[in-house]
Design a protein around this motif. Structure first.
Motif, PDB file in Angstrom:
ATOM      1  N   GLU A  35     -14.315  -2.145  -5.692  1.00 32.26           N
ATOM      2  CA  GLU A  35     -14.545  -3.302  -4.821  1.00 32.26           C
ATOM      3  C   GLU A  35     -13.318  -3.605  -3.977  1.00 32.26           C
ATOM      4  N   ARG A  36     -12.134  -3.371  -4.558  1.00 29.52           N
ATOM      5  CA  ARG A  36     -10.898  -3.711  -3.854  1.00 29.52           C
ATOM      6  C   ARG A  36      -9.753  -2.854  -4.368  1.00 29.52           C
ATOM      7  N   ARG A  37      -8.940  -2.371  -3.429  1.00 26.03           N
ATOM      8  CA  ARG A  37      -7.677  -1.717  -3.739  1.00 26.03           C
ATOM      9  C   ARG A  37      -6.613  -2.440  -2.923  1.00 26.03           C
ATOM     10  N   ALA A  38      -5.579  -2.897  -3.568  1.00 25.36           N
ATOM     11  CA  ALA A  38      -4.574  -3.739  -2.924  1.00 25.36           C
ATOM     12  C   ALA A  38      -3.671  -2.968  -1.967  1.00 25.36           C
ATOM     13  N   ASP A  39      -3.291  -3.654  -0.911  1.00 23.01           N
ATOM     14  CA  ASP A  39      -2.152  -3.238  -0.108  1.00 23.01           C
ATOM     15  C   ASP A  39      -0.944  -3.826  -0.806  1.00 23.01           C
ATOM     16  N   VAL A  40       0.087  -3.031  -0.976  1.00 25.01           N
ATOM     17  CA  VAL A  40       1.248  -3.472  -1.742  1.00 25.01           C
ATOM     18  C   VAL A  40       2.537  -3.226  -0.970  1.00 25.01           C
ATOM     19  N   ARG A  41       3.563  -3.961  -1.353  1.00 25.07           N
ATOM     20  CA  ARG A  41       4.923  -3.755  -0.853  1.00 25.07           C
ATOM     21  C   ARG A  41       5.751  -3.264  -2.036  1.00 25.07           C
ATOM     22  N   VAL A  42       6.466  -2.164  -1.831  1.00 27.58           N
ATOM     23  CA  VAL A  42       7.313  -1.572  -2.862  1.00 27.58           C
ATOM     24  C   VAL A  42       8.762  -1.864  -2.508  1.00 27.58           C
ATOM     25  N   PHE A  43       9.434  -2.614  -3.378  1.00 28.26           N
ATOM     26  CA  PHE A  43      10.850  -2.946  -3.224  1.00 28.26           C
ATOM     27  C   PHE A  43      11.648  -2.024  -4.133  1.00 28.26           C
ATOM     28  N   ALA A  44      12.734  -1.463  -3.625  1.00 24.02           N
ATOM     29  CA  ALA A  44      13.554  -0.546  -4.409  1.00 24.02           C
ATOM     30  C   ALA A  44      14.904  -1.168  -4.752  1.00 24.02           C
ATOM     31  N   PHE A  45      15.261  -1.082  -6.023  1.00 18.17           N
ATOM     32  CA  PHE A  45      16.554  -1.510  -6.550  1.00 18.17           C
ATOM     33  C   PHE A  45      17.039  -0.371  -7.439  1.00 18.17           C
ATOM     34  N   ASP A  46      18.285  -0.340  -7.808  1.00 20.21           N
ATOM     35  CA  ASP A  46      18.760   0.738  -8.680  1.00 20.21           C
ATOM     36  C   ASP A  46      17.929   0.782  -9.962  1.00 20.21           C
ATOM     37  N   ASP A  47      17.259   1.911 -10.181  1.00 20.66           N
ATOM     38  CA  ASP A  47      16.465   2.173 -11.390  1.00 20.66           C
ATOM     39  C   ASP A  47      15.287   1.224 -11.583  1.00 20.66           C
ATOM     40  N   LEU A  48      14.829   0.576 -10.509  1.00 16.47           N
ATOM     41  CA  LEU A  48      13.721  -0.365 -10.636  1.00 16.47           C
ATOM     42  C   LEU A  48      12.934  -0.420  -9.328  1.00 16.47           C
ATOM     43  N   LEU A  49      11.602  -0.409  -9.441  1.00 15.00           N
ATOM     44  CA  LEU A  49      10.713  -0.598  -8.299  1.00 15.00           C
ATOM     45  C   LEU A  49       9.801  -1.785  -8.593  1.00 15.00           C
ATOM     46  N   LEU A  50       9.746  -2.711  -7.661  1.00 10.04           N
ATOM     47  CA  LEU A  50       8.877  -3.879  -7.753  1.00 10.04           C
ATOM     48  C   LEU A  50       7.733  -3.651  -6.779  1.00 10.04           C
ATOM     49  N   ILE A  51       6.505  -3.704  -7.275  1.00  9.50           N
ATOM     50  CA  ILE A  51       5.321  -3.432  -6.475  1.00  9.50           C
ATOM     51  C   ILE A  51       4.463  -4.699  -6.483  1.00  9.50           C
ATOM     52  N   ALA A  52       4.286  -5.328  -5.304  1.00  9.49           N
ATOM     53  CA  ALA A  52       3.577  -6.609  -5.234  1.00  9.49           C
ATOM     54  C   ALA A  52       2.442  -6.550  -4.226  1.00  9.49           C
ATOM     55  N   ASP A  53       1.329  -7.162  -4.583  1.00  6.31           N
ATOM     56  CA  ASP A  53       0.145  -7.262  -3.728  1.00  6.31           C
ATOM     57  C   ASP A  53       0.477  -8.154  -2.526  1.00  6.31           C
ATOM     58  N   THR A  54       0.390  -7.607  -1.330  1.00  6.68           N
ATOM     59  CA  THR A  54       0.776  -8.370  -0.138  1.00  6.68           C
ATOM     60  C   THR A  54      -0.201  -9.492   0.192  1.00  6.68           C
TER      61      THR A  54
END
Length: 147
Positions: A35-54
């Motif tokens: 029904e839905r697949r999110a558009d996301v923003r991927v933020f990069a930090f040392d050894d960490l990725l933050l993935i958030a639904d825009t």
């Protein structure tokens, strides 16, 4: 066992079927249709990725999460927009800035799911992933209380 980062298209990607469902980044009907697949923003930090639904994490909430990650890792790299994609029998997320954060093909990051977000963590950043999950839950409590 955690999934491994792989080459996909012109970059890195990770299979995230179960965590994406748990985070609400994909929604399916009872018979399994998407029904839905999110558009996301991927933020990069040392050894960490933050993935958030825009669409479901507002700008202030995203800024709070990204600021917390930057402060804790003493780093910040690129942020890029992508989407949750159908791959095989599930879903994957493209990770355009993953190499900036130190991720490589074959890495098996821990994947933490919270409402409308995922955190991929390597090495010493797993505690931060848990902290970001807590912050996200607190954001939703505040939003629902009308503050």
């Amino acid at each position: 066992m955690a999934n491994q980062i792989k080459e996909s298209g012109n970059g890195l990607a990770l299979q995230v079927t179960k965590p994406a469902r748990a985070a609400g980044l994909v929604e399916e009907t009872e018979n399994g249709d998407v029904e839905r697949r999110a558009d996301v923003r991927v933020f990069a930090f040392d050894d960490l990725l933050l993935i958030a639904d825009t669409d479901r994490v507002d700008a202030d909430e995203m800024a709070e999460l990204a600021t917390s990650a930057a402060r804790d890792t003493s780093s910040v790299h690129r942020a890029m927009d992508t989407s949750i994609q159908i791959a095989g029998n599930g879903y994957q997320v493209q990770l355009p800035p993953a190499a900036d954060a130190g991720f490589r093909v074959g890495d098996q990051p821990a994947c933490t799911a919270a409402p409308n977000m995922l955190v991929l963590a390597m090495r010493d950043t797993e505690r931060l992933a848990s902290d970001l999950e807590t912050i996200r839950h607190e954001q939703l409590v505040e939003a629902n209380s009308g503050d």
